[in-house]
Design a protein around this motif. Sequence first.
Motif, PDB file in Angstrom:
ATOM      1  N   MET A   6     -53.380  62.647  28.531  1.00 17.44           N
ATOM      2  CA  MET A   6     -53.302  61.301  29.105  1.00 17.44           C
ATOM      3  C   MET A   6     -52.438  61.266  30.369  1.00 17.44           C
ATOM      4  N   ALA A   7     -51.361  62.046  30.376  1.00 18.42           N
ATOM      5  CA  ALA A   7     -50.501  62.080  31.561  1.00 18.42           C
ATOM      6  C   ALA A   7     -51.241  62.666  32.759  1.00 18.42           C
ATOM      7  N   VAL A   8     -51.963  63.753  32.538  1.00 19.23           N
ATOM      8  CA  VAL A   8     -52.701  64.384  33.634  1.00 19.23           C
ATOM      9  C   VAL A   8     -53.756  63.428  34.195  1.00 19.23           C
ATOM     10  N   ILE A   9     -54.486  62.763  33.315  1.00 16.57           N
ATOM     11  CA  ILE A   9     -55.517  61.823  33.778  1.00 16.57           C
ATOM     12  C   ILE A   9     -54.889  60.653  34.535  1.00 16.57           C
TER      13      ILE A   9
ATOM     14  N   GLY B 137     -50.848  53.721  28.195  1.00 17.71           N
ATOM     15  CA  GLY B 137     -50.743  53.145  26.856  1.00 17.71           C
ATOM     16  C   GLY B 137     -50.990  54.193  25.777  1.00 17.71           C
ATOM     17  N   LEU B 138     -52.033  55.009  25.961  1.00 22.40           N
ATOM     18  CA  LEU B 138     -52.323  56.075  24.997  1.00 22.40           C
ATOM     19  C   LEU B 138     -51.221  57.137  25.007  1.00 22.40           C
ATOM     20  N   PHE B 139     -50.673  57.404  26.189  1.00 22.15           N
ATOM     21  CA  PHE B 139     -49.556  58.352  26.284  1.00 22.15           C
ATOM     22  C   PHE B 139     -48.376  57.865  25.449  1.00 22.15           C
ATOM     23  N   HIS B 140     -47.998  56.600  25.612  1.00 18.13           N
ATOM     24  CA  HIS B 140     -46.832  56.070  24.902  1.00 18.13           C
ATOM     25  C   HIS B 140     -47.091  55.887  23.407  1.00 18.13           C
ATOM     26  N   MET B 141     -48.347  55.830  23.000  1.00 18.35           N
ATOM     27  CA  MET B 141     -48.653  55.847  21.573  1.00 18.35           C
ATOM     28  C   MET B 141     -48.498  57.252  20.989  1.00 18.35           C
TER      29      MET B 141
ATOM     30  N   LEU C 146     -44.937  45.794  29.477  1.00 19.77           N
ATOM     31  CA  LEU C 146     -45.709  45.362  28.311  1.00 19.77           C
ATOM     32  C   LEU C 146     -46.467  46.527  27.682  1.00 19.77           C
ATOM     33  N   VAL C 147     -47.069  47.376  28.521  1.00 14.68           N
ATOM     34  CA  VAL C 147     -47.797  48.538  27.998  1.00 14.68           C
ATOM     35  C   VAL C 147     -46.850  49.458  27.239  1.00 14.68           C
ATOM     36  N   GLN C 148     -45.727  49.771  27.856  1.00  9.97           N
ATOM     37  CA  GLN C 148     -44.767  50.684  27.234  1.00  9.97           C
ATOM     38  C   GLN C 148     -44.188  50.094  25.959  1.00  9.97           C
ATOM     39  N   LEU C 149     -43.925  48.788  25.967  1.00 15.12           N
ATOM     40  CA  LEU C 149     -43.337  48.123  24.804  1.00 15.12           C
ATOM     41  C   LEU C 149     -44.273  48.172  23.603  1.00 15.12           C
ATOM     42  N   PHE C 150     -45.494  47.667  23.762  1.00 15.28           N
ATOM     43  CA  PHE C 150     -46.390  47.547  22.611  1.00 15.28           C
ATOM     44  C   PHE C 150     -46.976  48.899  22.185  1.00 15.28           C
ATOM     45  N   ALA C 151     -47.347  49.727  23.156  1.00 15.99           N
ATOM     46  CA  ALA C 151     -47.883  51.042  22.789  1.00 15.99           C
ATOM     47  C   ALA C 151     -46.804  51.887  22.136  1.00 15.99           C
TER      48      ALA C 151
ATOM     49  N   SER D 250     -58.132  53.761  39.202  1.00 15.87           N
ATOM     50  CA  SER D 250     -57.663  52.388  39.390  1.00 15.87           C
ATOM     51  C   SER D 250     -56.415  52.140  38.542  1.00 15.87           C
ATOM     52  N   LEU D 251     -55.728  51.036  38.840  1.00 11.21           N
ATOM     53  CA  LEU D 251     -54.541  50.654  38.070  1.00 11.21           C
ATOM     54  C   LEU D 251     -54.894  50.421  36.605  1.00 11.21           C
ATOM     55  N   THR D 252     -56.063  49.858  36.341  1.00 15.38           N
ATOM     56  CA  THR D 252     -56.474  49.595  34.955  1.00 15.38           C
ATOM     57  C   THR D 252     -56.571  50.892  34.157  1.00 15.38           C
ATOM     58  N   VAL D 253     -57.192  51.904  34.737  1.00 14.33           N
ATOM     59  CA  VAL D 253     -57.327  53.193  34.047  1.00 14.33           C
ATOM     60  C   VAL D 253     -55.960  53.839  33.877  1.00 14.33           C
ATOM     61  N   VAL D 254     -55.111  53.731  34.888  1.00 18.64           N
ATOM     62  CA  VAL D 254     -53.746  54.262  34.780  1.00 18.64           C
ATOM     63  C   VAL D 254     -53.036  53.641  33.585  1.00 18.64           C
ATOM     64  N   MET D 255     -53.129  52.328  33.448  1.00 20.66           N
ATOM     65  CA  MET D 255     -52.425  51.635  32.370  1.00 20.66           C
ATOM     66  C   MET D 255     -53.003  51.967  30.997  1.00 20.66           C
ATOM     67  N   ILE D 256     -54.323  52.140  30.919  1.00 20.29           N
ATOM     68  CA  ILE D 256     -54.934  52.540  29.646  1.00 20.29           C
ATOM     69  C   ILE D 256     -54.414  53.922  29.236  1.00 20.29           C
TER      70      ILE D 256
END
Length: 449
Positions: free
Chosen positions: A330-333, A349-353, A287-292, A340-346
């Motif tokens: 974003m990739a390095v962070i 998401g910014l990476f894929h944008m 979902l993150v990769q799709l929408f971002a 946490s998983l939440t921060v990873v996904m955020i």
Amino acid sequence: MVLAAASESEFSGHPGLQTRHPRAILTLGILLVFTILSYVDRMVLVLLIDPIKRSLLISDVQVSLLQGLAFALCFSIAGLPLGWLADRFSRRWIIYCGITAWSFATAAGGLASSFGELFLARFCVGVGEAALAPAAYTMLADLFPRRQLAAATGVLATGGAIGGGSAVLAGGLVVAWAEQAGMVTLPLIGTVQPWQLVFLSFGVPGILAAFLIFLAPETRHMAPPSQGGTEAGFGSWLSANRLFVSTLVVGTGGLGILAYAVTNWTPAYLSRALGLDPREIGLTLGLVQLFAGIVGFAGSGVLIDWLTARNLRNATYSYLIASAVVSGAMAVIAFAFAPSLTVVMICLGLFHMAIPFTTAMIAGVQAGTPRAYRGRMIAIMNLAASLVGMILGPWSVAMLTDHVFVDPAKVGLSVAIVCGVTAPICVLIYLAGFRSAARAMDSVRKSGE
């Protein structure tokens, strides 16, 4: 920005096209479907890494060869001749044959019982997919006026985000279903393992959809006579614009390393380091990769058109520089510092944008390359992204994981190092070619193309 379309009989497809072709939107939609299918077939492998490793008894380095070299080698070898064909022959037939070939090759991956057989199947997927981009993007240049071209290119490029995200999202669910089903016996084929069933399932849609291309208009006859379009003319143009071409090619390859390092190894990182199963990976990362990704691909085209309309010189390179900075950070962070998983996904998401470079790359080619050479230039760009990005991205991560850290759970740190080194190099490359690229774009604009 919406323009009234001319009637098809009035459309001439001349270089200074002012009004879009009446079937331009239909064609864009069809090509978008094909792009989605191409990325689904290309990316489904990333969810099957660990099942394939267990089944075929292979290492992360061998997996990286399946992800990168197997596909990219053939994709690159076939790309230039197919780009040459796209400048001269029926683009519809080139696309049809390519889709059919890669779909059969994807299904053939489900019949593989060794590393060599799966490598050959992925190799053949590459030759099919190499046919799509040069023919598809040059079709858009013949169907849309210049002021709408980057936006149309961005819409088409969203197929990468939709396809990649769908491969992870739907693929995660299909993998979970296939693993629950266990070994399955199919007519004429025999008993297959769950990962093989996934490949067979993903190969069928493209075979059925390939015929849609014949609803699009044939654009080959719209191309101007090849005055200066000879190989000698192309060589002279490359020589005169070598700094523009070389920085766009090398920078594209660098961003490809970032894109494929992250995309190919994120599911393995989520599984090994954070303990997610295929279904959880599909629902979160998918979902993150799709929408971002959709926002990044489509938004980049709109942004480049907006900046160009406000007379920003070389909006393409400006966007690519910003893309390298944001996606690298974003990739390095995400892979080295996220708590946490939440921060990873955020961060992902910014990476894929930020990472979608295809729109800017193609827009740069279309803006800075004479019309007679665009198919070949797009093929060269794809060659750079595939040879450099698809091979070095996955492989460099695997080499660090297997031979430096010697720990599969350290795959995230490997991704962070690769991205942290590559992103600043990309920025320097684009800065070096900024003025040369602007001059090439000014020259094409003044010529009326």
